[in-house]
Motif scaffolding. Structure first.
Motif, PDB file in Angstrom:
ATOM      1  N   LEU A 145       5.398  17.883 -46.277  1.00  0.00           N
ATOM      2  CA  LEU A 145       5.753  18.701 -45.120  1.00  0.00           C
ATOM      3  C   LEU A 145       6.584  19.907 -45.546  1.00  0.00           C
ATOM      4  O   LEU A 145       6.353  21.029 -45.081  1.00  0.00           O
ATOM      5  CB  LEU A 145       6.529  17.852 -44.103  1.00  0.00           C
ATOM      6  CG  LEU A 145       7.094  18.595 -42.892  1.00  0.00           C
ATOM      7  CD1 LEU A 145       5.968  19.077 -41.993  1.00  0.00           C
ATOM      8  CD2 LEU A 145       8.057  17.701 -42.105  1.00  0.00           C
ATOM      9  N   GLU A 146       7.547  19.691 -46.432  1.00  0.00           N
ATOM     10  CA  GLU A 146       8.399  20.789 -46.887  1.00  0.00           C
ATOM     11  C   GLU A 146       7.599  21.844 -47.642  1.00  0.00           C
ATOM     12  O   GLU A 146       7.864  23.042 -47.522  1.00  0.00           O
ATOM     13  CB  GLU A 146       9.520  20.224 -47.769  1.00  0.00           C
ATOM     14  CG  GLU A 146      10.533  19.387 -46.985  1.00  0.00           C
ATOM     15  CD  GLU A 146      11.496  18.642 -47.898  1.00  0.00           C
ATOM     16  OE1 GLU A 146      11.369  18.795 -49.145  1.00  0.00           O
ATOM     17  OE2 GLU A 146      12.370  17.922 -47.385  1.00  0.00           O
ATOM     18  N   ALA A 147       6.602  21.394 -48.428  1.00  0.00           N
ATOM     19  CA  ALA A 147       5.769  22.346 -49.168  1.00  0.00           C
ATOM     20  C   ALA A 147       4.964  23.223 -48.215  1.00  0.00           C
ATOM     21  O   ALA A 147       4.847  24.441 -48.410  1.00  0.00           O
ATOM     22  CB  ALA A 147       4.830  21.587 -50.119  1.00  0.00           C
ATOM     23  N   VAL A 148       4.408  22.611 -47.166  1.00  0.00           N
ATOM     24  CA  VAL A 148       3.642  23.364 -46.165  1.00  0.00           C
ATOM     25  C   VAL A 148       4.549  24.338 -45.431  1.00  0.00           C
ATOM     26  O   VAL A 148       4.208  25.509 -45.235  1.00  0.00           O
ATOM     27  CB  VAL A 148       2.953  22.404 -45.175  1.00  0.00           C
ATOM     28  CG1 VAL A 148       2.341  23.181 -44.009  1.00  0.00           C
ATOM     29  CG2 VAL A 148       1.878  21.596 -45.881  1.00  0.00           C
ATOM     30  N   GLU A 149       5.723  23.855 -45.037  1.00  0.00           N
ATOM     31  CA  GLU A 149       6.649  24.693 -44.277  1.00  0.00           C
ATOM     32  C   GLU A 149       7.127  25.887 -45.102  1.00  0.00           C
ATOM     33  O   GLU A 149       7.248  27.013 -44.607  1.00  0.00           O
ATOM     34  CB  GLU A 149       7.851  23.862 -43.816  1.00  0.00           C
ATOM     35  CG  GLU A 149       8.713  24.559 -42.793  1.00  0.00           C
ATOM     36  CD  GLU A 149       9.638  23.596 -42.077  1.00  0.00           C
ATOM     37  OE1 GLU A 149      10.097  23.933 -40.976  1.00  0.00           O
ATOM     38  OE2 GLU A 149       9.890  22.506 -42.621  1.00  0.00           O
ATOM     39  N   LYS A 150       7.351  25.658 -46.402  1.00  0.00           N
ATOM     40  CA  LYS A 150       7.815  26.730 -47.277  1.00  0.00           C
ATOM     41  C   LYS A 150       6.768  27.828 -47.405  1.00  0.00           C
ATOM     42  O   LYS A 150       7.075  29.021 -47.279  1.00  0.00           O
ATOM     43  CB  LYS A 150       8.157  26.156 -48.652  1.00  0.00           C
ATOM     44  CG  LYS A 150       8.650  27.207 -49.637  1.00  0.00           C
ATOM     45  CD  LYS A 150       8.957  26.576 -50.988  1.00  0.00           C
ATOM     46  CE  LYS A 150       9.422  27.638 -51.990  1.00  0.00           C
ATOM     47  NZ  LYS A 150       9.698  27.050 -53.325  1.00  0.00           N
ATOM     48  N   GLU A 151       5.509  27.428 -47.639  1.00  0.00           N
ATOM     49  CA  GLU A 151       4.454  28.433 -47.848  1.00  0.00           C
ATOM     50  C   GLU A 151       4.130  29.181 -46.557  1.00  0.00           C
ATOM     51  O   GLU A 151       3.955  30.401 -46.567  1.00  0.00           O
ATOM     52  CB  GLU A 151       3.195  27.769 -48.408  1.00  0.00           C
ATOM     53  CG  GLU A 151       2.066  28.760 -48.650  1.00  0.00           C
ATOM     54  CD  GLU A 151       1.082  28.280 -49.684  1.00  0.00           C
ATOM     55  OE1 GLU A 151      -0.077  28.701 -49.624  1.00  0.00           O
ATOM     56  OE2 GLU A 151       1.476  27.474 -50.557  1.00  0.00           O
ATOM     57  N   LEU A 152       4.039  28.446 -45.449  1.00  0.00           N
ATOM     58  CA  LEU A 152       3.685  29.107 -44.189  1.00  0.00           C
ATOM     59  C   LEU A 152       4.811  29.988 -43.674  1.00  0.00           C
ATOM     60  O   LEU A 152       4.560  31.006 -43.032  1.00  0.00           O
ATOM     61  CB  LEU A 152       3.301  28.065 -43.129  1.00  0.00           C
ATOM     62  CG  LEU A 152       2.019  27.271 -43.395  1.00  0.00           C
ATOM     63  CD1 LEU A 152       1.721  26.336 -42.227  1.00  0.00           C
ATOM     64  CD2 LEU A 152       0.841  28.198 -43.625  1.00  0.00           C
ATOM     65  N   SER A 153       6.055  29.623 -43.943  1.00  0.00           N
ATOM     66  CA  SER A 153       7.184  30.451 -43.498  1.00  0.00           C
ATOM     67  C   SER A 153       7.206  31.783 -44.247  1.00  0.00           C
ATOM     68  O   SER A 153       7.618  32.807 -43.700  1.00  0.00           O
ATOM     69  CB  SER A 153       8.506  29.715 -43.692  1.00  0.00           C
ATOM     70  OG  SER A 153       8.725  29.444 -45.066  1.00  0.00           O
ATOM     71  N   GLU A 154       6.739  31.781 -45.500  1.00  0.00           N
ATOM     72  CA  GLU A 154       6.658  33.031 -46.259  1.00  0.00           C
ATOM     73  C   GLU A 154       5.627  33.969 -45.649  1.00  0.00           C
ATOM     74  O   GLU A 154       5.793  35.188 -45.661  1.00  0.00           O
ATOM     75  CB  GLU A 154       6.306  32.731 -47.717  1.00  0.00           C
ATOM     76  CG  GLU A 154       7.410  32.004 -48.485  1.00  0.00           C
ATOM     77  CD  GLU A 154       6.976  31.609 -49.879  1.00  0.00           C
ATOM     78  OE1 GLU A 154       5.789  31.847 -50.212  1.00  0.00           O
ATOM     79  OE2 GLU A 154       7.808  31.071 -50.627  1.00  0.00           O
ATOM     80  N   GLN A 155       4.543  33.399 -45.098  1.00  0.00           N
ATOM     81  CA  GLN A 155       3.498  34.211 -44.483  1.00  0.00           C
ATOM     82  C   GLN A 155       3.919  34.741 -43.112  1.00  0.00           C
ATOM     83  O   GLN A 155       3.349  35.702 -42.616  1.00  0.00           O
ATOM     84  CB  GLN A 155       2.212  33.388 -44.348  1.00  0.00           C
ATOM     85  CG  GLN A 155       1.651  32.929 -45.680  1.00  0.00           C
ATOM     86  CD  GLN A 155       0.445  32.027 -45.516  1.00  0.00           C
ATOM     87  OE1 GLN A 155      -0.069  31.870 -44.418  1.00  0.00           O
ATOM     88  NE2 GLN A 155      -0.005  31.435 -46.605  1.00  0.00           N
ATOM     89  N   THR A 156       4.896  34.082 -42.504  1.00  0.00           N
ATOM     90  CA  THR A 156       5.361  34.504 -41.175  1.00  0.00           C
ATOM     91  C   THR A 156       6.744  35.149 -41.229  1.00  0.00           C
ATOM     92  O   THR A 156       7.512  35.089 -40.270  1.00  0.00           O
ATOM     93  CB  THR A 156       5.393  33.293 -40.216  1.00  0.00           C
ATOM     94  OG1 THR A 156       6.246  32.265 -40.783  1.00  0.00           O
ATOM     95  CG2 THR A 156       4.004  32.720 -40.008  1.00  0.00           C
ATOM     96  N   ASP A 157       7.087  35.710 -42.413  1.00  0.00           N
ATOM     97  CA  ASP A 157       8.363  36.406 -42.603  1.00  0.00           C
ATOM     98  C   ASP A 157       9.560  35.522 -42.283  1.00  0.00           C
ATOM     99  O   ASP A 157      10.522  35.938 -41.629  1.00  0.00           O
ATOM    100  CB  ASP A 157       8.422  37.669 -41.733  1.00  0.00           C
ATOM    101  CG  ASP A 157       7.318  38.658 -42.102  1.00  0.00           C
ATOM    102  OD1 ASP A 157       6.967  38.715 -43.293  1.00  0.00           O
ATOM    103  OD2 ASP A 157       6.824  39.346 -41.199  1.00  0.00           O
ATOM    104  N   GLY A 158       9.472  34.279 -42.750  1.00  0.00           N
ATOM    105  CA  GLY A 158      10.600  33.377 -42.599  1.00  0.00           C
ATOM    106  C   GLY A 158      10.732  32.740 -41.237  1.00  0.00           C
ATOM    107  O   GLY A 158      11.732  32.070 -40.952  1.00  0.00           O
TER     108      GLY A 158
END
Length: 549
Positions: free
Chosen positions: A393-406
């Protein structure tokens, strides 16, 4: 570019018959990938396009191919194979074939298309290939088999090559097949590579297939915006997942067409057998079933015959190299390698995606969730996450948050686990019946049933195609002991916040009269008297006659 300056289908110089088919499909305007890729393809350029799932990539290559064939038909002297569409799975082949048929509905006499992906003897498809269809759709291995069998010649006539879901081609084990296929292609041809991600595998394919391509990489997130797709997460113990799923479905907190994702076929049937006991009909998209059956399941699901489908994407999760280990070979594994549910299959109008088991990679999460919120429709993704899955879950959240400007990706689903204690007890009782033997029997029973139906009904359905709609894939397998009391939700286990919801009471308790609140006191009294086992029918009848007097 301003909205008014967007390129329309009518401005692309397409054939009138193709424009009419597009209009009948209610494609009002091209998607971003179609707007950019179609004009380039019409100019004869090679195209490498990266766009997220559900962005219209199939139309982006089908439209220019059909338009070019229609244009060439005006001066052609003989019928030849002009285009070949390669996809990594049979389901994607079937989907691409259907898209071609839909787009050629107004010129079906001029353009012929055949899907060679179904696993039937090569000799049975030879007569169709001898007619030299304009477009051939298939998996790399299947097309190569036809070429080596002398059923298909691409050397002299092929002009266009498409590889769809290019980032999956190598992971499905087609690297050697692609290398062999290229030897049978002419030296000059136009090529299209369509992919949701630009991986090293896609770059390798680019060197093998494309010639000075135009690379289209749309500036968009891999998932829809937050106002279209809402992503929830519930952190719970692994043992509570079944109770949680049961309570969400029986209390109707989850509504609409839903895909339940797990990580293996065994878990698919475990969830199905569990939900059967609670009266929740589901169907399983099993990689062991024939491709025609899987396509029929998806078709009926899209038509609304059932609301819940359980699927796994284990071919992508657990065998990413496409190689079969000695251990798997020893077990006699017969799963279809040309299978992948989370990728590309055109599920329609999906309201919810539930990750009962969290996916193993970020890419698989994106493609699972991409089944919902397609086009301009809204959707919801709900993930059950236990302690062992927190790192994923943390890996998904980290990558997707980078695509959505945090920005925040996941929202906590407001659910009080203490309120479903009654469901937890019932779920534990139901799980005692879902043994390993019951799961294996269920898998075997469904395969046997499918084989029997196929043999008995094949000739009948050829004469009566409408009766095919009667086939259902969500029937109960009944390999576990049925406990009828589990199918209804008594009032005492319904959370207090939902006890006032009359629709829920009526759904879970059929004995509650739908118009109970509107009946008069006398009618209610008469209903109680009639249902009282101590009252006789004759006494009730005399009582009524006495009132009439």
């Amino acid at each position: 570019m301003e909205e008014d300056d967007c390129l329309k289908f009518q401005d692309m110089g397409l054939d009138d018959r193709l424009l009419k088919a597009i209009s009948e499909l209610n494609w009002c305007e091209p998607t971003p990938i179609q707007e950019k890729a179609i004009p380039l393809a019409l100019e004869g350029k090679d195209v490498l396009a990266r766009a997220r799932t559900g962005s219209g990539k199939t139309g982006a290559f089908c439209i220019p191919i059909i338009n070019k064939i229609l244009s060439d038909k005006q001066t052609a002297k003989e019928q030849t194979v002009k285009a070949i569409i390669l996809t990594p799975s049979k389901e994607l082949c079937n989907q691409a074939y259907k898209n071609v048929i839909e787009l050629t509905r107004c010129c079906s006499r001029e353009i012929k298309c055949i899907d060679v992906a179904p696993q039937v003897p090569l000799s049975s498809q030879r007569p169709m290939l001898m007619e030299k269809p304009d477009i051939v759709v298939g998996t790399p291995s299947r097309v190569l088999s036809h070429i080596k069998g002398g059923n298909l010649d691409l050397q002299s006539s092929l002009e266009m090559v498409v590889i769809d879901e290019a980032d999956l081609v190598f992971s499905f084990g087609y690297e050697d097949d692609i290398k062999d296929l290229i030897k049978h292609f002419p030296k000059i041809y136009q090529a299209f590579l369509m992919s949701a991600t630009l991986t090293d595998e896609v770059k390798a394919l680019k060197k093998m297939v494309l010639h000075n391509p135009v690379i289209l990489k749309l500036e968009e997130s891999q998932l829809p915006e937050t106002n279209q797709l809402t992503q929830y997460v519930i952190k719970c113990e692994h043992s509570d997942k079944f109770a949680l799923l049961c309570s969400l479905l029986k209390l109707r907190l989850i509504r609409g067409k839903t895909i339940l994702f797990v990580n293996s076929v065994n878990k698919c049937y475990k969830v199905k057998l569990f939900l059967e006991q609670f009266g929740v009909p589901t169907c399983v998209l099993n990689s062991e079933l024939p491709v025609n059956t899987r396509c029929h399941i998806v078709s009926q699901f899209n038509d609304g015959l059932y609301d819940y489908i359980i699927a796994s994407d284990e071919s992508a999760c657990f065998n990413p190299t496409g190689k079969t280990s000695d251990k798997i070979k020893a077990k006699g594994n017969k799963k279809d390698k040309e299978y992948g549910v989370s990728r590309g299959i055109d599920f329609q109008n999906i309201s919810n995606v539930i990750n009962f088991e969290f996916p193993k990679t970020v890419k698989n999460y994106i493609h699972r969730v991409g089944r919902t919120a397609r086009g301009d429709k809204k959707g919801t993704a709900l993930s059950f996450v236990c302690v062992k899955e927190m790192a994923l879950l943390e890996a998904v959240e980290k990558e997707l948050s980078e695509q959505t400007d945090g920005g925040k990706v996941f929202q906590p689903y407001q659910f009080n686990m203490a309120e479903i204690e009654g469901f937890r007890y019932r779920a534990k009782d139901a799980m005692m019946s879902v043994t390993h033997q019951a799961i294996q029997e269920a898998r075997l029973k469904e395969i046997k049933s499918e084989m029997l139906s196929s043999q008995k009904l094949k000739s009948y359905f050829e004469d009566n195609p409408r009766d095919l709609q009667v086939l259902r894939h969500d029937k109960a397998l009944r390999t576990v002991k049925q406990q009828d009391h589990l199918k209804h939700v008594p009032d005492y286990i319904v959370p207090r916040s939902l006890q006032g919801y009359r629709g829920l009471r009526r759904q879970n308790n059929p004995s509650v009269h739908p118009y109970a609140s509107t009946r008069s006191h006398a009618q209610k009294r008469y209903q109680r008297m009639k249902s009282d086992p101590l009252r006789s029918f004759e006494f009730t009848k005399r009582r009524k006659s006495f009132r009439k007097k």
